[in-house]
Design a protein around this motif. Structure first.
Motif: not given
Lengths: 305, 553
Positions: A12, A19, A22-24, A204, A208
């Motif tokens: 992240t 952002r 995010e939470d890859l 992506i 995300r």
């Protein structure tokens, strides 16, 4: 032994309220060419610069060849080659001087191989970089990334500015790299290039990961067009309800059909009516890529297919 | 006409002008305050000032302490700051847009090159006039705060003169940039011309028989008429404005007749001239040096070789001629220093200019040597990290298997090497000048003063390095170094004058450079220790800051 070349877990990156990532979660296997796609500003470059420890994640971790991207950054760099997206090199140096500089910092560069690469890419290393066109500058950038035969190549839009012939040569080099068991993490806007060389792609969107899929699967999902010629005029209703058929356009004895997935059911339906000729277009991967680029709703739908 | 280019340029420069003018105003208020106690002392000595000295410093004592301080600020610091701003705008007008690769897209709009140049020039005039008005108002405020009188002082005419000389150097940069497309050359040569002009116009009138030589320097037409005391000199202003108009006209011709560069991709006129002239190209190559790439330090030194060679040569030859110069001037200087109060000596670094060591100190070591070394070290410190980030080469550098700390340390080492080279040039020039002039200054003391100049240079350069390590922005890094140098110089120059404040001078790096008067008394190892220790701490800080942050892209 860990067979993954690159792993990110919950990676992240925030810039204030922005952002960027995010939470890859991503896993790229050794020997794989992984195509990384996404619209401008979607987080491709941020991902690459984060795993290279040029920028630091807000949360999450990344590792290359089992080594932590931050703690073991120097050791990792012995095994990687990198072409940044917005490539800039020292304009006062010649190509040769630039490569010598990095070879000195890196150690262990085989100059015979540099000559091979320069030959393959038709690069002029004797001129000052400031006097080169952007395409020729890009070639020098590519050589610096490949010259130490790295185990992992991180390439951010590497074919920018290259002419189509050199692009072909470059793609051949990429395939050669993968054949040697080395890994390529490739971001590109040239969808046809990704289609040609990548084993898997990740798309992506807004920081995300929308989808990760093998090229085979994507091709199967892609909508293709097939044109069938029959001995006699044919009704469109023949193809109604056939698995995979999306639309049918019939003119006299010719049917143009859009479909996705395997062809078996379609061919079975057609052969009952004396087919005289069949032409099929390539799977239109671009269209499926673009679908993921465009619409988050569609993305969810496709992933669930 | 071209409201967008004009307003964009003015907007970009607003903060620079405000900060620059505010710095001058704050320094002025500060200096007037420090000097306020000394009015009586100065009045006592007022009549003892020979004209030659007044001419050298561009000040006069008619108005007492306030006049001296205002003279120092408005004759030197003010025009240097405003001139710097003007040169920066003049450079970026055309050459800067070419360097950034934005000239193509700018000229793709339906605007002629002349129109673009004119708009940018108008923006430069606006910035200089605005800065001048602010400094004028600030100077008036400083006078009123100090309860002294500004009667007999022509603040307005002084600032008109200052604005004019600043615009002259700005247009000179515009002219050079328009003809060469080389931003570094344009700003470097213009700053060099400004400093050379200041020195020439100040020094030549001191030499018997050479008084008229000063008239070739633009600075002569700025303040030789002493506008602060005598008001406007229309004739001198006319000379400068005619020169400004001619330079502007030549700039218009230059920008219209050549191929414009696109980023780093195209050659300049200079480069194309060199292509056809191998001998000339050989000389240029020798000055710039061939690129050396064996490691980061060597490459960094190689990158700055051109600038350092010119700075070293300038220091060497200036130091060299100061020896014979002293002999030519010794009559004029003889006895002068005995008549001066200590406070006034502080302005020239506390030097007794009637002795060879004092002369060298006052003319060379107080400002020129530290100025030249700091210019190089701040430039290197600022470009070390932030410069690589600005040119986007830091990414490819850092993906080599090296620690970030190594990049910082090797770049710092290169800066030390360059400062040492300039220190050596200072030593050799002074030693040769002393021998030629038969001045008999101790070689050990010359080495001491050169070593302390080296120490000052690396310390101030390290501040720029820290600024770059923290921000990754060259402008911030440069302002950090230059800010430390300017504030340090003002503190070390003015605070010792006032006994109550003298101890505070120790916060300035310049204090450790000049307090022990190394040319006279030899080296202070304690001061050298301060330089090395503080520099080490700063570089350690730079490493920590650089390790912790994201690389700019």
């Amino acid at each position: 032994m860990n067979e993954a070349a690159i792993i990110t877990e919950g990676l992240t990156k925030h810039y204030g309220d922005v952002r960027a990532l995010e939470d890859l979660d991503l896993e790229i296997a050794k020997g794989e060419i992984f195509g990384f796609l996404g619209p401008n500003g979607s987080g491709k470059t941020t991902t690459m610069r984060t795993i290279l420890d040029l920028i630091r994640p807000t949360a999450g971790t990344a590792s290359i060849l089992g080594l932590d991207s931050h703690e073991d950054a120097v050791e990792i760099r012995e095994h990687i080659g990198y072409v940044p997206g917005d490539l800039a090199l020292y304009p006062r140096l010649t190509g040769k001087e630039l490569l010598t500089y990095f070879a000195n910092l890196r150690g262990g560069v085989d100059w015979t191989y540099v000559d091979v690469l320069a030959d393959q890419l038709d690069a002029d290393l004797s001129r000052k970089i400031g006097n080169l066109s952007s395409g020729n500058r890009q070639k020098v950038g590519l050589i610096q990334a490949f010259m130490n035969k790295p185990d992992v190549l991180v390439l951010d839009e590497p074919s920018t500015g290259l002419d189509p012939l050199v692009q072909q040569d470059f793609q051949a080099i990429l395939k050669g790299v993968a054949a040697e068991g080395r890994t390529v993490f490739l971001s590109s806007h040239t969808l046809s290039e990704v289609e040609r060389v990548a084993d898997r792609v990740g798309i992506i969107r807004e920081g995300r990961l929308a989808v990760v899929e093998t090229m085979e699967m994507l091709k199967q999902k892609a909508i293709r067009q097939v044109t069938l010629h029959f001995a006699r005029p044919i009704a469109a209703s023949v193809f109604e309800g056939v698995v995979g058929v999306r639309s049918v356009d019939v003119v006299d004895d010719t049917a143009t059909i859009s479909f996705e997935g395997a062809m078996t059911a379609l061919l079975q339906a057609a052969t009952d009516h004396h087919v005289t000729n069949l032409t099929s277009s390539e799977a239109d991967l671009e269209e499926i890529f673009l679908t993921y680029y465009r619409d988050p709703e569609t993305v969810t739908e496709k992933v669930s297919l | 006409m071209l409201a967008t280019i004009y307003t964009k340029t003015v907007k970009e420069r607003t903060w620079g002008v405000l900060i620059g003018a505010a710095s001058v105003v704050i320094m002025t208020i500060f200096a007037v305050w420090v000097y306020a106690d000394l009015d009586d002392v100065i009045a006592e000595f007022a009549d003892a000032f020979p004209e030659a000295f007044v001419s050298a410093l561009g000040i006069t004592t008619d108005g007492g302490a306030t006049s001296i301080v205002l003279g120092e600020m408005m004759n030197l610091i003010g025009p240097l700051v405003l001139g710097g701003i003007a040169i920066s705008i003049g450079t970026s007008a055309i050459a800067g847009e070419e360097r950034d690769g934005t000239i193509g897209i700018l000229l793709a709009n339906p605007r002629s090159r002349t129109a673009v140049l004119t708009s940018k020039t108008r923006a430069m005039l606006t910035a200089v006039v605005a800065g001048s008005l602010l400094i004028w108002a600030g100077a008036a405020l400083a006078v009123s705060l100090s309860n002294t009188s500004s009667a007999g002082l022509f603040l307005g005419p002084m600032m008109i003169h200052a604005a004019t000389i600043s615009i002259f150097f700005g247009v000179l940069a515009l002219f050079l940039g328009s003809w060469t497309g080389n931003a570094a050359l344009s700003s470097g040569a213009s700053v060099g011309a400004m400093i050379f002009s200041f020195l020439g116009a100040g020094l030549l009138p001191l030499v018997e028989g050479w008084e008229n030589g000063a008239k070739i320097f633009p600075w002569y037409y700025f303040n030789s008429s002493q506008p602060l005391q005598n008001g406007l000199d229309a004739g001198h202003l006319a000379v400068l404005w005619v020169a400004i108009v001619i330079l502007f006209g030549l700039a218009v011709v230059g920008v219209n007749r050549r191929d414009l560069r696109s980023g780093a991709g195209a050659g300049t006129i200079l480069e194309r001239v060199l292509v056809g002239r191998p001998r000339l190209a050989g000389y240029a190559e020798k000055i710039m040096g061939t690129a050396q790439v064996s490691n980061i330090s060597v490459k960094t030194v190689s990158d700055h070789q051109g600038m350092a060679t010119i700075a070293a040569a300038a220091i060497f030859y200036t130091a060299l001629i100061m020896g014979p110069f002293f002999n030519a001037l010794s009559d004029a200087l003889d006895g002068l220093m005995d008549a001066l109060p200590e406070g006034l000596l502080a302005i020239v670094g506390g030097a007794d200019m009637s002795t060879p060591a004092g002369w060298y100190y006052g003319e060379l070591y107080s400002l020129v040597v530290p100025g030249a070394i700091i210019a190089v070290t701040v430039s290197m410190g600022a470009r070390a990290l932030a410069g690589e980030e600005r040119s986007q080469t830091m990414d490819v550098l850092l993906v080599n298997p090296i620690k970030r700390s190594r990049v910082v340390l090797e770049k710092a080492l290169a800066m030390f090497g360059m400062a040492a080279l300039l220190g050596l040039a200072t030593f050799l020039g002074t030693a040769a000048g002393s021998l030629i002039g038969g001045l008999d200054i101790s070689m050990g003391n010359i080495a001491a003063a050169s070593a302390q100049a080296f120490g000052l240079g690396i310390l101030v350069g390290a501040f720029a390095l820290v600024g770059g390590a923290w921000s990754g922005v060259t402008r911030v890094a440069t302002y950090t170094g230059v800010g430390v140098a300017l504030v340090g110089w003002v503190i070390a120059s003015f605070l010792p004058v006032n006994e109550r404040l003298a101890e505070w001078a120790r916060v300035s790096p310049f204090y450790y450079y000049s307090d022990n008067q190394p040319l006279t008394n030899g080296i202070s190892w304690a001061n050298m220790g301060v330089f090395l220790a503080v520099t080490a701490v700063l570089i350690g800080t730079a490493v920590v800051l650089f390790e912790r942050r994201d690389i700019r892209n």
